[in-house]
Design a protein around this motif. Sequence first.
Motif, mmCIF file in Angstrom:
data_model
loop_
_atom_site.group_PDB
_atom_site.id
_atom_site.type_symbol
_atom_site.label_atom_id
_atom_site.label_comp_id
_atom_site.label_asym_id
_atom_site.label_seq_id
_atom_site.Cartn_x
_atom_site.Cartn_y
_atom_site.Cartn_z
ATOM 1 N N GLY A 9 0.782 -1.218 0.000
ATOM 2 C CA GLY A 9 0.000 0.000 0.000
ATOM 3 C C GLY A 9 0.817 1.272 0.000
ATOM 4 N N VAL A 10 2.138 1.172 0.042
ATOM 5 C CA VAL A 10 3.005 2.350 0.042
ATOM 6 C C VAL A 10 3.889 2.264 -1.185
ATOM 7 N N GLY A 11 3.512 2.954 -2.272
ATOM 8 C CA GLY A 11 4.227 2.839 -3.528
ATOM 9 C C GLY A 11 5.544 3.586 -3.507
ATOM 10 N N ARG A 12 6.614 2.901 -3.932
ATOM 11 C CA ARG A 12 7.934 3.525 -3.889
ATOM 12 C C ARG A 12 7.989 4.767 -4.766
ATOM 13 N N GLN A 13 7.363 4.747 -5.941
ATOM 14 C CA GLN A 13 7.414 5.917 -6.811
ATOM 15 C C GLN A 13 6.722 7.112 -6.157
ATOM 16 N N ALA A 14 5.594 6.855 -5.514
ATOM 17 C CA ALA A 14 4.887 7.941 -4.827
ATOM 18 C C ALA A 14 5.715 8.490 -3.678
ATOM 19 N N VAL A 15 6.384 7.597 -2.940
ATOM 20 C CA VAL A 15 7.254 8.047 -1.855
ATOM 21 C C VAL A 15 8.381 8.903 -2.412
ATOM 22 N N HIS A 16 8.978 8.451 -3.519
ATOM 23 C CA HIS A 16 10.079 9.213 -4.105
ATOM 24 C C HIS A 16 9.618 10.601 -4.552
ATOM 25 N N GLN A 17 8.449 10.681 -5.124
ATOM 26 C CA GLN A 17 7.920 11.977 -5.538
ATOM 27 C C GLN A 17 7.710 12.891 -4.331
ATOM 28 N N GLN A 18 7.258 12.313 -3.213
ATOM 29 C CA GLN A 18 7.109 13.101 -1.993
ATOM 30 C C GLN A 18 8.468 13.605 -1.510
ATOM 31 N N VAL A 19 9.491 12.761 -1.596
ATOM 32 C CA VAL A 19 10.831 13.157 -1.161
ATOM 33 C C VAL A 19 11.376 14.275 -2.043
ATOM 34 N N VAL A 20 11.123 14.210 -3.339
ATOM 35 C CA VAL A 20 11.543 15.300 -4.234
ATOM 36 C C VAL A 20 10.897 16.603 -3.784
ATOM 37 N N ARG A 21 9.609 16.556 -3.447
ATOM 38 C CA ARG A 21 8.919 17.759 -2.968
ATOM 39 C C ARG A 21 9.490 18.225 -1.629
ATOM 40 N N ALA A 126 8.104 6.288 5.599
ATOM 41 C CA ALA A 126 8.967 5.861 4.499
ATOM 42 C C ALA A 126 9.608 7.054 3.807
ATOM 43 N N ALA A 127 8.832 8.125 3.626
ATOM 44 C CA ALA A 127 9.379 9.337 3.013
ATOM 45 C C ALA A 127 10.451 9.956 3.892
ATOM 46 N N CYS A 128 10.267 9.900 5.212
ATOM 47 C CA CYS A 128 11.288 10.426 6.129
ATOM 48 C C CYS A 128 12.598 9.650 6.001
ATOM 49 N N ASP A 129 12.500 8.316 5.939
ATOM 50 C CA ASP A 129 13.711 7.498 5.766
ATOM 51 C C ASP A 129 14.415 7.831 4.465
ATOM 52 N N GLU A 130 13.645 7.907 3.375
ATOM 53 C CA GLU A 130 14.267 8.171 2.084
ATOM 54 C C GLU A 130 14.831 9.583 2.021
ATOM 55 N N PHE A 131 14.139 10.546 2.602
ATOM 56 C CA PHE A 131 14.630 11.921 2.657
ATOM 57 C C PHE A 131 15.981 11.979 3.366
ATOM 58 N N ALA A 132 16.085 11.329 4.538
ATOM 59 C CA ALA A 132 17.343 11.332 5.284
ATOM 60 C C ALA A 132 18.463 10.683 4.479
#
Length: 209
Positions: A9-21, A126-132
């Motif tokens: 339920g947590v799409g990696r592409q969507a998470v990555h787009q959130q991290v870009v933002r 997940a976005a927090c982890d990828e952002f860091a």
Amino acid sequence: MSDAGPGVGVGRQAVHQQVVRMLESLERDHPGATAQLARRTVDQLGSWEEVSVRTVPAAQTDAGCSVAGAYIAAAHPPILAIADAVSPRRRAFTGLHELGHHLQQTDYALMEALIELEDSSAFEDAACDEFAAEVLLPAHLVNQALAGGVTAPAVTALWRAAEASRAAACVRAVQKLACPGHVILLDDAGTVQFAAANRLPLSGAEAAR
């Protein structure tokens, strides 16, 4: 949230787009901060007026978070709490992870991306982890270390290439997997310390730190 990376339920592409933002928001409000936060992360965050960095006993951190820290939004200013009994590299990853919560809970565009998600907590974490991980391990280091594929020696080389935590290396490495899988950090006793997932869920044991 205990999930250390996107699962069901947590799409990696969507998470990555959130991290870009998130990175765009960071640079808009704090020009040059991305590069500055990659070095002396906790000291840099400590100089910000909009948040307060606190070193606290591990028992006071968020047991549901994937790192040894907590974001206390109700405080004025909001607090980025970091456990005292962790390494400098993990403190940096934790501080940036908690900053990720701050960005997503104070920037309207970032909050909007969370509103209609079924599991917004897992997505936000997940976005927090990828952002860091993105701040601590820039793309050129990741591409160089993992050019031959995602293997244990390659992930170790990535970790050694920068002042980043093992967790950050796991998160960046899992992004390079060509198929669903996990990158898992174990201690000497074989206990899972951190796990990142690519298109697979994490069990409670795997998500433990």
